[in-house]
Every structure is written in structure tokens, then in C-alpha cells.
Design an enzyme around this catalytic site. Structure first.
Site, PDB file in Angstrom:
ATOM      1  N   CYS A  61       0.839  -1.400   0.215  1.00  0.00           N
ATOM      2  CA  CYS A  61       0.257  -0.099   0.033  1.00  0.00           C
ATOM      3  C   CYS A  61       0.800   1.142   0.215  1.00  0.00           C
ATOM      4  O   CYS A  61       1.587   1.658   1.173  1.00  0.00           O
ATOM      5  CB  CYS A  61      -0.608   0.073   1.458  1.00  0.00           C
ATOM      6  SG  CYS A  61      -1.464   1.491   1.704  1.00  0.00           S
ATOM      7  N   CYS A  64      -0.164   3.673   2.424  1.00  0.00           N
ATOM      8  CA  CYS A  64       0.555   3.360   3.680  1.00  0.00           C
ATOM      9  C   CYS A  64       2.024   4.270   3.665  1.00  0.00           C
ATOM     10  O   CYS A  64       2.451   4.407   5.695  1.00  0.00           O
ATOM     11  CB  CYS A  64       0.199   1.385   3.770  1.00  0.00           C
ATOM     12  SG  CYS A  64      -1.504   1.521   3.759  1.00  0.00           S
TER      13      CYS A  64
END
Length: 403
Positions: A61, A64
Site C-alpha cells: 500500500c 500506507c
């Protein structure tokens, strides 16, 4: 005396050990995340009376990773979260992650959960955030009137003032889009003309105005100068561009070239590079929909040598979109290849670039280059999720089977 000395020494040693641990935590840069099992984190929450903050992430991600680098290491965010929460982070695809993902309905990454000591959800948010917004989410979690759970309870109990509806709809935007649509429609229906220029009305327009033919869009378009005078000009411009995007896509679907170019003209003549990129994307979409190869080639060739010459993400997107809409058309696919090839040259270590190039080469019957790109995509997929690895393996196998 000897026993007393030993007890004193042991006491001092324990005190020093506790001090050292605390000092070590203070010296850590950024938010201090515990590495215990989830059950132990809840026990610590019960012992301290603090809520648990969980960063739900995955290894692949990008937002993230951005949060890890830019928000979690920020002093302001770290000081706030270290002081007010038991902080925990977990990969949603490993260990206890899949179970927690299912338990708390985690659908996107990153997701931020705020739990009480019993593991009950208090607040929830998602997406990449600037530090100020991230800290604000923490403050909401601690506010018995602003947390997601508190707002849901108030809504279900019939507390549906315009202010409450707006706050709840904004919170739901980050967790449940379908429910956010339901609540926002209730809010929009309740707004009067007198509300529209108020801060509440402006916040509603910023969040939920998408179509200039609907209530919010119509009012904003008719009173745009008033919004510009009263509110941030950049924010007003963002709403204007969003409404124009919706209108342009509508004209593309209608294949109304006259109206489309009349509305696109401000973007084509803009000096803003971001707007120029939007214009390229929109014009390319128009030519693809109209199956106009010459127009598509002209627009994208110009972009390749100009505004998008280093934009591998944009070029790769255009290549994928072109391949999807080309439906086997060789002239279109040749231009798809040109775009995908440039994207892969700009950033050969981006999985999406190599995967896109492999698919287009495969469709063109170019096995050697398809195989090279598919192998590169597979190698890069090993840094991604198991799901992406399976997709990459399947694509590589398909290329290998080409005649």
C-alpha cells in the site's frame, strides 16, 4: 544489613530499568507502536485507560508507506498519539491481520481503528492524511460527541440537525461510502438557499457537489463569484474543476463534440500544468470513445513530448485505457504500445508499467518483448501481495504459451 543492601540494590536496579525503558521510548523517533499480540494491547488499554490506535496496513500500500514516512514520524503527531493512545500496527495480510480485517470490516488501506479496552470500535478513518488531519482524527476519537460511534448513535436516536448530518456524512466518507451517500442526501434535501453560502453550506458543497445539474452544483455555479469572495479561491477552483470534469464525461458519453470542446477550452488554454494534464486525459478519452485514431495519436504524441514526457503513471493509465477501449484495433494498439513503452522506460521498477507493457505486447503478438515485460512484472510482484503475485504468474504463463 547485607539483605537490606541487596534489596536496596534490587530496587534501584528495577527503578533504573524502568527509567531506561521509558527513556528509550522517549528517544524513539515518531509514534511508538507496540509489538505485542492484540490481546496484550487490549490489556494495556484496560490498565492505562487509554484507547487503542491501530494502523491497518499492507506491504504493497503506497499511501500506507507515505503515512509511515511523513505522518507517523512527525513530532506533532507522535507527541499526540504517544500521549493519548496505545499505538499498534498490523499487516492485514499476515498473522492476526486477516482476522482483525474481517472483525472490523477493513476494506481499504490504510485504515485507522480506535478501540476501547474491550476491542469495541470507537472511531474509524481511512486514507492518506496530512499531519493536521491525522491528529484531528485522534481528537475526534477522544471526543464523546465527535467519534464515529457517537455520531452513529446520535443519528440512530433521531438527532439529525444539519450540523450533525454534515459531521456524520463527512466521517462516513472515509469508512462507508454507501451510508455517506444516504446521509448526505438527507442533508442536501434539508439545506435552504440561506444555508448555501454559510460555512455549513460551503463545507457541504466541497464534499458532495459533483454534478452542476444537481442542487449543490447549480447553486455553486450560479453564485461562484460570491464563494470566491467569501472563501479560499483555490478551494473554489477545485469545486469548479470537479463539476466541469463531470460535465465533460457526460458530453463524451453523448458524443457531442461541439459542446465538449466548448467546455474543454478553459483547460486547453490553462497555464496550470495540473489542468493541462487533465485536458490531455479528457481529450484522449474523447477520441477513444469516438474511435478517432488520428485524434488520439495527435493528442498523446504531443503529451509525450510535452506535459507528460516524464509522467509514467499518467502514460501507463492512458495505455491501459486505450487497450481497453481499442477492442483489438491495431492502429490504437500501436499507440498504446508507444505510451506503455515510454512509461516503462521512465520507471522500469514500477510493477504496473511492466504489466501494462506486457499485456499490450501480447495483444500485438510481440512475444519477445511481452515475455521480457511479463518477467519483469513478475519479479516486481514478489514485493507485492500474494494476490498480485498470482496475477503476475498467470500473465507470465499466458505469454510463455504464445505461438
Amino acid at each position: 544489613m547485607k539483605k537490606l543492601f541487596l534489596l536496596s540494590a534490587l530496587s534501584a536496579s528495577l527503578s533504573l530499568g524502568g527509567y531506561t525503558t521509558a527513556q528509550a521510548q522517549q528517544n524513539e523517533t515518531g509514534i511508538v507502536f507496540r509489538k505485542d499480540a492484540f490481546a496484550d494491547v487490549l490489556k494495556e488499554s484496560a490498565r492505562t485507560g487509554k484507547l487503542v490506535f491501530i494502523d491497518c496496513y499492507t506491504s504493497w500500500c503506497a499511501p500506507c508507506k507515505w503515512m509511515e514516512k511523513n505522518a507517523f514520524t512527525n513530532d506533532t503527531a507522535a507527541n499526540y498519539y504517544n500521549a493519548h493512545f496505545i499505538n499498534y500496527k498490523i499487516d492485514m495480510e499476515k498473522g492476526e491481520g486477516p482476522e482483525l480485517r474481517k472483525r472490523y470490516g477493513v476494506q481499504v488501506f490504510p485504515t485507522y481503528l480506535f478501540l476501547d479496552s474491550k476491542g469495541e470500535l470507537v472511531h474509524k478513518a481511512t486514507s492518506r492524511m496530512e499531519v493536521s488531519e491525522f491528529v484531528e482524527e485522534g481528537k475526534k476519537a477522544l471526543d464523546p460527541t465527535r467519534s464515529l460511534t457517537a455520531m452513529e448513535k446520535a443519528f440512530n436516536n433521531g438527532e439529525r440537525s444539519k450540523e450533525n448530518l454534515l459531521s456524520y456524512a463527512l466521517a462516513l466518507q472515509k469508512t462507508d461510502r454507501n451510508k455517506a451517500d444516504t446521509v448526505s442526501r438527507m442533508l442536501i434535501a434539508a439545506l435552504t438557499d440561506a444555508d448555501m453560502l454559510s460555512p455549513l453550506g460551503w463545507k457541504t458543497i466541497q464534499a458532495f457537489a459533483w454534478d452542476e445539474e444537481e442542487k449543490l452544483g447549480k447553486y455553486f455555479t450560479a453564485h461562484r463569484d460570491e464563494y470566491t469572495k467569501k472563501y479560499d479561491a483555490k478551494a473554489v477552483s477545485n469545486v469548479k474543476e470537479r463539476l466541469l470534469s463531470t460535465a465533460l464525461y457526460g458530453l463524451i458519453r453523448k458524443k457531442d463534440s461541439t459542446a465538449f470542446y466548448a467546455r474543454l477550452a478553459p483547460w486547453l488554454n490553462s497555464s496550470d500544468t495540473g489542468i493541462q494534464r487533465k485536458a490531455v486525459m479528457m481529450e484522449a478519452e474523447f477520441y477513444l470513445t469516438m474511435t478517432n485514431v488520428k485524434g488520439f495519436v495527435k493528442v498523446t504524441d504531443k503529451a509525450l513530448e510535452g506535459i507528460m514526457q516524464r509522467d509514467d503513471i499518467g502514460l501507463s493509465f492512458l495505455a491501459r485505457r486505450c487497450q481497453y477501449l481499442a477492442k483489438g484495433s491495431q492502429p490504437f494498439l500501436q499507440q498504446c504500445y508507444k505510451l506503455a513503452k515510454r512509461a516503462a522506460v521512465i520507471d522500469p521498477k514500477e510493477y504496473g508499467n511492466q504489466s501494462t507493457l506486457a499485456k499490450i505486447c501480447q495483444e500485438l503478438g510481440n512475444k519477445p518483448e511481452a515475455l521480457e515485460a511479463a518477467q519483469a512484472a513478475y519479479d516486481l510482484s514478489l514485493l507485492e501481495t500474494s494476490k498480485i503475485q498470482k496475477i503476475a504468474q498467470k500473465e507470465l504463463d499466458a505469454v510463455k504459451e504464445m505461438k
